[in-house]
Design a protein around this motif. Structure first.
Motif, PDB file in Angstrom:
ATOM      1  N   MET A  67       0.807  -1.223   0.000  1.00 37.67           N
ATOM      2  CA  MET A  67       0.000   0.000   0.000  1.00 37.67           C
ATOM      3  C   MET A  67       0.838   1.270   0.000  1.00 37.67           C
ATOM      4  O   MET A  67       0.434   2.278  -0.562  1.00 37.67           O
ATOM      5  CB  MET A  67      -0.944   0.012   1.205  1.00 37.67           C
ATOM      6  N   PHE A  68       1.974   1.226   0.662  1.00 34.60           N
ATOM      7  CA  PHE A  68       2.747   2.449   0.842  1.00 34.60           C
ATOM      8  C   PHE A  68       4.071   2.423   0.089  1.00 34.60           C
ATOM      9  O   PHE A  68       4.962   3.221   0.375  1.00 34.60           O
ATOM     10  CB  PHE A  68       2.996   2.711   2.333  1.00 34.60           C
ATOM     11  N   ASP A  69       4.207   1.532  -0.874  1.00 34.49           N
ATOM     12  CA  ASP A  69       5.430   1.454  -1.665  1.00 34.49           C
ATOM     13  C   ASP A  69       5.643   2.788  -2.378  1.00 34.49           C
ATOM     14  O   ASP A  69       4.751   3.324  -3.020  1.00 34.49           O
ATOM     15  CB  ASP A  69       5.329   0.308  -2.682  1.00 34.49           C
ATOM     16  N   GLY A  70       6.809   3.303  -2.244  1.00 35.20           N
ATOM     17  CA  GLY A  70       7.128   4.575  -2.893  1.00 35.20           C
ATOM     18  C   GLY A  70       7.021   5.764  -1.963  1.00 35.20           C
ATOM     19  O   GLY A  70       7.541   6.829  -2.264  1.00 35.20           O
ATOM     20  N   MET A  71       6.345   5.619  -0.826  1.00 36.47           N
ATOM     21  CA  MET A  71       6.258   6.714   0.140  1.00 36.47           C
ATOM     22  C   MET A  71       7.520   6.706   0.988  1.00 36.47           C
ATOM     23  O   MET A  71       8.060   5.653   1.315  1.00 36.47           O
ATOM     24  CB  MET A  71       5.034   6.562   1.042  1.00 36.47           C
ATOM     25  N   GLU A  72       7.986   7.882   1.332  1.00 36.31           N
ATOM     26  CA  GLU A  72       9.184   7.950   2.155  1.00 36.31           C
ATOM     27  C   GLU A  72       8.914   7.533   3.584  1.00 36.31           C
ATOM     28  O   GLU A  72       9.721   6.852   4.205  1.00 36.31           O
ATOM     29  CB  GLU A  72       9.747   9.368   2.143  1.00 36.31           C
ATOM     30  N   MET A  73       7.745   7.932   4.112  1.00 33.15           N
ATOM     31  CA  MET A  73       7.465   7.638   5.512  1.00 33.15           C
ATOM     32  C   MET A  73       6.001   7.238   5.681  1.00 33.15           C
ATOM     33  O   MET A  73       5.115   7.734   4.985  1.00 33.15           O
ATOM     34  CB  MET A  73       7.755   8.863   6.386  1.00 33.15           C
ATOM     35  N   VAL A  74       5.808   6.349   6.614  1.00 41.41           N
ATOM     36  CA  VAL A  74       4.467   5.965   7.051  1.00 41.41           C
ATOM     37  C   VAL A  74       4.376   6.409   8.504  1.00 41.41           C
ATOM     38  O   VAL A  74       5.303   6.155   9.280  1.00 41.41           O
ATOM     39  CB  VAL A  74       4.269   4.434   6.944  1.00 41.41           C
ATOM     40  N   PRO A  75       3.295   7.091   8.882  1.00 39.23           N
ATOM     41  CA  PRO A  75       3.189   7.547  10.275  1.00 39.23           C
ATOM     42  C   PRO A  75       3.344   6.384  11.258  1.00 39.23           C
ATOM     43  O   PRO A  75       2.685   5.348  11.124  1.00 39.23           O
ATOM     44  CB  PRO A  75       1.789   8.154  10.349  1.00 39.23           C
ATOM     45  N   ALA A  76       4.234   6.547  12.234  1.00 39.08           N
ATOM     46  CA  ALA A  76       4.561   5.481  13.176  1.00 39.08           C
ATOM     47  C   ALA A  76       3.342   5.024  13.970  1.00 39.08           C
ATOM     48  O   ALA A  76       3.148   3.825  14.190  1.00 39.08           O
ATOM     49  CB  ALA A  76       5.661   5.949  14.119  1.00 39.08           C
ATOM     50  N   ARG A  77       2.501   5.961  14.399  1.00 40.48           N
ATOM     51  CA  ARG A  77       1.313   5.598  15.192  1.00 40.48           C
ATOM     52  C   ARG A  77       0.375   4.737  14.357  1.00 40.48           C
ATOM     53  O   ARG A  77      -0.143   3.735  14.840  1.00 40.48           O
ATOM     54  CB  ARG A  77       0.603   6.854  15.682  1.00 40.48           C
ATOM     55  N   MET A  78       0.158   5.109  13.104  1.00 38.14           N
ATOM     56  CA  MET A  78      -0.723   4.331  12.237  1.00 38.14           C
ATOM     57  C   MET A  78      -0.145   2.934  12.022  1.00 38.14           C
ATOM     58  O   MET A  78      -0.857   1.927  12.109  1.00 38.14           O
ATOM     59  CB  MET A  78      -0.907   5.029  10.893  1.00 38.14           C
ATOM     60  N   LEU A  79       1.138   2.856  11.759  1.00 32.63           N
ATOM     61  CA  LEU A  79       1.778   1.563  11.545  1.00 32.63           C
ATOM     62  C   LEU A  79       1.687   0.698  12.803  1.00 32.63           C
ATOM     63  O   LEU A  79       1.345  -0.482  12.738  1.00 32.63           O
ATOM     64  CB  LEU A  79       3.243   1.755  11.142  1.00 32.63           C
ATOM     65  N   ALA A  80       1.965   1.296  13.953  1.00 31.54           N
ATOM     66  CA  ALA A  80       1.939   0.551  15.213  1.00 31.54           C
ATOM     67  C   ALA A  80       0.544   0.020  15.521  1.00 31.54           C
ATOM     68  O   ALA A  80       0.382  -1.143  15.912  1.00 31.54           O
ATOM     69  CB  ALA A  80       2.446   1.428  16.350  1.00 31.54           C
TER      70      ALA A  80
END
Length: 143
Positions: free
Chosen positions: A33-46
């Motif tokens: 889903m997030f391929d190519g994005m530099e960052m994924v919000p840590a809270r959302m990922l956690a």
């Protein structure tokens, strides 16, 4: 009959296996889903990781309900489905936010969950019926 230690160690193995599967699936989905994005919000990922791991652990352990030989398949299925709703809807709503706390969204989430549950149950039922048929054929050939 299984000893208490065997049952507990089986549950622990199932919990950690479910946590691992849930974590792996989250990793794969996040990568896709997030391929190519530099960052994924840590809270959302956690929160998504934790939710997926809880779901994996729950389904790994709750499958033990289908091993209760004194219960009919209908009772096993109804208890598992109801326990799944009670245990998992808080994960889907409050923890991860996958389903918003709005009546229409909750209804759609319940319908999706129930439909997925039914398809999964039909798949497993068909698999075991096929296995039963093959085993019976094998026994007939022996006799």
């Amino acid at each position: 009959m299984k000893g208490v230690g065997t049952v507990i160690s089986n549950i622990i193995v199932r919990i950690f296996g479910g946590l691992g599967v849930g974590g792996l699936l989250t990793l794969i989905v996040t990568w896709l889903m997030f391929d190519g994005m530099e960052m994924v919000p840590a809270r959302m990922l956690a929160l998504n990781l934790f939710g997926s791991m809880l779901i994996g652990a729950y389904f790994s352990v709750s499958a033990l309900l289908f091993e209760i030989e004194d219960w009919s398949m209908l009772k096993q299925t109804v208890v598992h489905y109801m326990a799944s709703l009670v245990a998992l809807f808080p994960v889907f709503t409050w923890l991860t936010g996958w389903i918003p706390l709005q009546p229409q969204a909750l209804l759609i989430g319940w319908l999706f969950f129930t439909g997925t549950y039914l398809l999964n149950w039909i798949g497993w039922y068909s698999y075991f019926k096929h296995l039963e048929k093959r085993m019976n054929q094998s026994l007939r050939k022996r006799n």
